[in-house]
Design an enzyme around this catalytic site. Sequence first.
Site, PDB file in Angstrom:
ATOM      1  N   ARG A 165      -0.142  70.430  25.862  1.00  0.00           N
ATOM      2  CA  ARG A 165       0.825  69.332  26.000  1.00  0.00           C
ATOM      3  C   ARG A 165       0.677  68.624  27.342  1.00  0.00           C
ATOM      4  O   ARG A 165       1.024  67.449  27.462  1.00  0.00           O
ATOM      5  CB  ARG A 165       2.240  69.859  25.797  1.00  0.00           C
ATOM      6  CG  ARG A 165       2.762  70.804  26.860  1.00  0.00           C
ATOM      7  CD  ARG A 165       3.921  71.643  26.382  1.00  0.00           C
ATOM      8  NE  ARG A 165       3.477  72.638  25.392  1.00  0.00           N
ATOM      9  CZ  ARG A 165       4.304  73.478  24.780  1.00  0.00           C
ATOM     10  NH1 ARG A 165       5.597  73.455  25.035  1.00  0.00           N
ATOM     11  NH2 ARG A 165       3.832  74.341  23.899  1.00  0.00           N
TER      12      ARG A 165
ATOM     13  N   LYS B 285      -4.302  85.100  27.874  1.00  0.00           N
ATOM     14  CA  LYS B 285      -4.126  85.584  26.511  1.00  0.00           C
ATOM     15  C   LYS B 285      -4.665  87.003  26.376  1.00  0.00           C
ATOM     16  O   LYS B 285      -5.589  87.390  27.101  1.00  0.00           O
ATOM     17  CB  LYS B 285      -4.900  84.695  25.522  1.00  0.00           C
ATOM     18  CG  LYS B 285      -4.429  83.264  25.402  1.00  0.00           C
ATOM     19  CD  LYS B 285      -5.326  82.514  24.429  1.00  0.00           C
ATOM     20  CE  LYS B 285      -4.947  81.042  24.333  1.00  0.00           C
ATOM     21  NZ  LYS B 285      -3.676  80.850  23.608  1.00  0.00           N
TER      22      LYS B 285
END
Length: 509
Positions: free
Chosen positions: A358, A284
Amino acid sequence: MATQLPTQVSPPEFALSAALPHQIGGAEVWAFPVLPGDEAPLLGPGAEEASEALGIDLLAALEAARGTGRTGEVTVVPVSAQETSDDVSVVLLIGVGEASPTDFRRAGAALARATKDRVSVVTTLAAIAPDDGLGAVVVGAMLGSFAFHWRSTGPKERPVGRIVLADISDDGADDELARALALGGAGWRSRALATVPANLKTPAWLAEQAVEVGAAGGLEVTVWDEQRLVADGFGGILAVGGGSAHEPRLIRMDYTPPGASRRTPTVVLVGKGITFDSGGLDIKPSEGMLTMKRDMSGGGAVIATMAALRDVGCPVRVIGLVPAAENAVSGSAMRPGDVITHFGGRTSEVNNTDAEGRLVLADAMAYAVAELSPTALVDIATLTGAMKVSLGQWTAGYFTNRDELVAHVEQASATSGENVWRMPLVKDYEERVASKIADGDNAAGGAGAITAALFLQHFAGDVPWVHIDFASAAESPADRHEWTAGPSGFGPRLLLAWLGSEDPLDGIA
């Protein structure tokens, strides 16, 4: 030297009294509700008697301050020592707007903010509240009091020590207060867990918190360490946690209601427990990491919910699962293009290491479906930035494969004040979560909140399932109503409002 969390502040204590504020000695603050009137605002119970006792025209003071009674508006009326022989030094006039439970929750938060560093306050706010309004005042006051610190000199400010809800004579008020304390306490715990910095909050530390609250809440707690995760085939959790010096964990918490039998249905809650998310090798930008200590907020919500199930009288079995890992960068981190094998055998191609949530949820969901026979399955996570694009700052999105679950979620949202909006599981997007070499692709791209839900749906099987993505509501940029600036601790009130209802699986089980 081991990192240790400083002693934190506690929520206010609460008490009920049938007396009015001027009849109760020792309080520093008296607080009265204000209702908007057709021509002028109206003061609630005890204000007239307080005006007489203090020799102050409180209604005139409100009008002079141009008070309107709008929700959360606070008018401060100082009291000089010459005006009273009591301990009261200030009167607060607090707007309750349309007098809904939401208005009273927000008024409770406003009361808490206006009385920080005070010893005690007596208020008639709850005396005019509708059904569930007393509890709303308590929850709002608790969460509006929240604070966290890591200062060498101690906390910058403290919540008011004691709040007395005056002019309450309802026989059911004690039960409503107890339930509200459970709900507010769960929100406080979830918010605190999310706020702890990641130099302390490792997966192992999070598991220790679950063990501690489980012991206090009468829960059975099981923790998988890395060795057991390998043995049992939790490939998603292991892959995500593989780049960190802090080993991953899987936390299981079991709640069994009194009088349960083999026929008692089971709900499984799965909460994303990424204790810090760097993005992995798909790293990020620096500003994107600033809030990532709270990427375990879904797991924190599950831990806090499990701890309060007994207190809200949950009538079904509940099993909470928190797959916990730190998504870090190192030579052992998962790479773009890797293929991982989840619990149960389904495979995922990792085309974005920053779509890690996920992958850990998938392992826990697959385990739940295969081993726990759930009547309903709920996962909750700060999953996608796309959800914030879709719904903005204050509303979470949810997806479900069964329309029968919608009424339960919507009612829980309305009751708790944690707002949700149903999102679609668009079948036409299924091709985006398909991989050319594996069973699924974790980086489907556009319509990101929907495709993330579609990815997870494969691990829910035929079980009635709800997926809650609250990345949109996970962080409050400023104090607003019961939210304090920082991690929101979203989720426990929503889940407890549902699981603590009379029949959480009506129409499903």
